[in-house]
Design an enzyme around this catalytic site. Structure first.
Site, short mmCIF file in Angstrom:
data_model
loop_
_atom_site.label_atom_id
_atom_site.label_comp_id
_atom_site.label_asym_id
_atom_site.label_seq_id
_atom_site.Cartn_x
_atom_site.Cartn_y
_atom_site.Cartn_z
N GLY A 78 40.76 -0.92 6.85
CA GLY A 78 39.91 -2.05 6.43
C GLY A 78 40.71 -3.32 6.28
N SER B 167 40.82 1.36 -8.36
CA SER B 167 40.20 0.21 -9.04
C SER B 167 40.30 0.40 -10.54
CB SER B 167 38.72 0.11 -8.66
OG SER B 167 38.05 -0.81 -9.50
N TYR C 74 30.77 4.25 -7.27
CA TYR C 74 32.05 3.59 -6.98
C TYR C 74 33.14 4.06 -7.95
CZ TYR C 74 35.23 -0.40 -6.14
OH TYR C 74 36.31 -1.21 -5.84
N ALA D 66 33.28 6.87 -9.56
CA ALA D 66 33.63 8.27 -9.22
C ALA D 66 34.57 8.30 -8.03
CB ALA D 66 32.36 9.06 -8.91
P1 NAP Z 1 36.02 -6.37 1.33
O1 NAP Z 1 36.44 -7.78 1.46
O2 NAP Z 1 34.56 -6.04 1.22
O3 NAP Z 1 36.69 -5.51 2.49
C1 NAP Z 1 36.42 -4.14 2.64
C2 NAP Z 1 37.10 -3.65 3.89
O4 NAP Z 1 36.81 -2.25 4.04
C3 NAP Z 1 36.61 -4.35 5.14
O5 NAP Z 1 37.72 -4.77 5.90
C4 NAP Z 1 35.82 -3.26 5.87
O6 NAP Z 1 35.99 -3.36 7.29
C5 NAP Z 1 36.52 -2.00 5.40
N1 NAP Z 1 35.68 -0.82 5.57
C6 NAP Z 1 34.50 -0.53 4.98
N2 NAP Z 1 34.03 0.65 5.41
C7 NAP Z 1 34.94 1.12 6.32
C8 NAP Z 1 35.02 2.30 7.11
N3 NAP Z 1 34.08 3.25 7.07
N4 NAP Z 1 36.10 2.45 7.92
C9 NAP Z 1 37.07 1.51 7.98
N5 NAP Z 1 37.05 0.36 7.26
C10 NAP Z 1 35.97 0.18 6.43
O7 NAP Z 1 36.65 -5.71 0.01
P2 NAP Z 1 38.00 -6.03 -0.80
O8 NAP Z 1 37.61 -6.72 -2.04
O9 NAP Z 1 39.03 -6.60 0.09
O10 NAP Z 1 38.40 -4.54 -1.21
C11 NAP Z 1 39.44 -3.80 -0.59
C12 NAP Z 1 39.69 -2.55 -1.43
O11 NAP Z 1 40.05 -2.92 -2.76
C13 NAP Z 1 38.45 -1.65 -1.56
O12 NAP Z 1 38.83 -0.30 -1.54
C14 NAP Z 1 37.92 -2.02 -2.92
O13 NAP Z 1 37.16 -1.00 -3.48
C15 NAP Z 1 39.21 -2.27 -3.67
N6 NAP Z 1 39.07 -3.10 -4.87
C16 NAP Z 1 38.63 -4.39 -4.79
C17 NAP Z 1 38.53 -5.14 -5.96
C18 NAP Z 1 38.08 -6.58 -5.94
O14 NAP Z 1 37.92 -7.15 -7.04
N7 NAP Z 1 37.86 -7.20 -4.81
C19 NAP Z 1 38.85 -4.57 -7.19
C20 NAP Z 1 39.28 -3.26 -7.25
C21 NAP Z 1 39.41 -2.53 -6.07
P3 NAP Z 1 34.74 -3.52 8.29
O15 NAP Z 1 34.11 -4.85 7.96
O16 NAP Z 1 35.37 -3.48 9.63
O17 NAP Z 1 33.81 -2.37 7.99
#
Ligand code: NAP
Length: 246
Positions: A11, A141, A154, A156
């Protein structure tokens, strides 16, 4: 710090994943920028890294598909000679209160966040076992540690990632492979942009450092865990949340 290493970031076309890909490349790793849907965004990150004079390629693969992930890990190791660093970053949210959450909403989040991370761990570990070295870092997270109303699916999945990290660290510790997790707090990305202002204000009140995190805060911690500087750390979950979960 990571010169000569091959890193796969799931991702990595946007948000935290793209910053991790760029940061690992800055430290010298060749990076495989995985995406599921956002091919154009992933290609842009590859170009950005190449413009820095570093190595990167994109690879489309839905991490929730066991067979597709197996193919990806095999091809990466064959084409690039090794797989030294796996960053399980890909994740989705489908928030709802438990009483009204649809079965599909629960299943989709578990399929991507938990099963997808398992798929990547499973197939990357086989390659790393052959090499007798490697670092696996998964993005959990703060919600996986504390829970959150409206995020039963989420939280879980993110708590499950912490459990898998500890189990796999015990399985692979004797083989020269470290397995760790990072638990971000509130980071400014597309995932959090959708939250209402009053929710964001409530969150800010819970953060001792009085700012939301940036993607670089997470990426630098991942780079540290992927390096030899963290050689004696395994099975841990490092909170990068401004103190939100003290
Ligand atoms: P984001 O901007 O929504 O990006 C999510 C990424 O996951 C996208 O690049 C998406 O790629 C990819 N993805 C989704 N489903 C996929 C699949 N089946 N196979 C491969 N790639 C997939 O989210 P983010 O905020 O950067 O979050 C990144 C990670 O950090 C996540 O695991 C999230 O739970 C965690 N996190 C984020 C926060 C926060 O505050 N932002 C806090 C705690 C944890 P595609 O568009 O190509 O599907």
């Amino acid at each position: 710090m990571l010169t000569g290493k091959v890193a796969l970031v799931t991702g990595a076309g946007k948000g935290i994943g793209s910053e991790i890909a760029i940061t690992l490349a800055e430290y010298g790793a060749k990076v495989i920028v995985n995406y599921a849907h956002s091919q154009d965004a992933a290609e842009e990150i590859v170009k950005k890294i190449q413009d820095m004079g570093k190595g990167a390629v994109s690879y489309g693969c839905d991490i929730s598909n066991f067979a597709e992930v197996e193919k990806m890990m095999k091809e990466v190791a064959k084409e690039h000679g090794s797989l030294d660093i796996l960053v399980n970053n890909a994740g989705i949210t489908k928030d709802n209160l438990t009483m009204v959450m649809k079965e599909e909403e629960f299943d989709a989040v578990i399929e991507t966040n938990l099963k997808g991370t398992f798929n990547c761990m499973r197939h990357a570990a086989r390659q790393m076992l052959r090499q007798k070295s490697g670092h696996i870092i998964s993005i959990s997270s703060v919600v996986g540690l504390s829970g959150n109303a409206g995020q039963i699916n989420y939280s879980a999945s993110k708590a499950g990632i912490i459990g898998m990290t500890k189990s796999l660290a015990k399985e692979l510790g004797g083989k020269g492979i470290t397995v760790n997790a990072v638990a971000p707090g509130f980071i400014d990305t597309d995932m959090t942009k959708v939250l209402k202002d009053d929710v964001k204000e409530q969150m800010m009140d819970m953060i001792p450092l009085k700012r939301f995190g940036c993607t670089r805060d997470i990426a630098e911690t991942v780079a540290f865990l992927a390096s030899d500087k963290a050689a004696y750390i395994t099975g841990q979950t490092i909170s990068v949340d401004g103190g939100m979960h003290i």
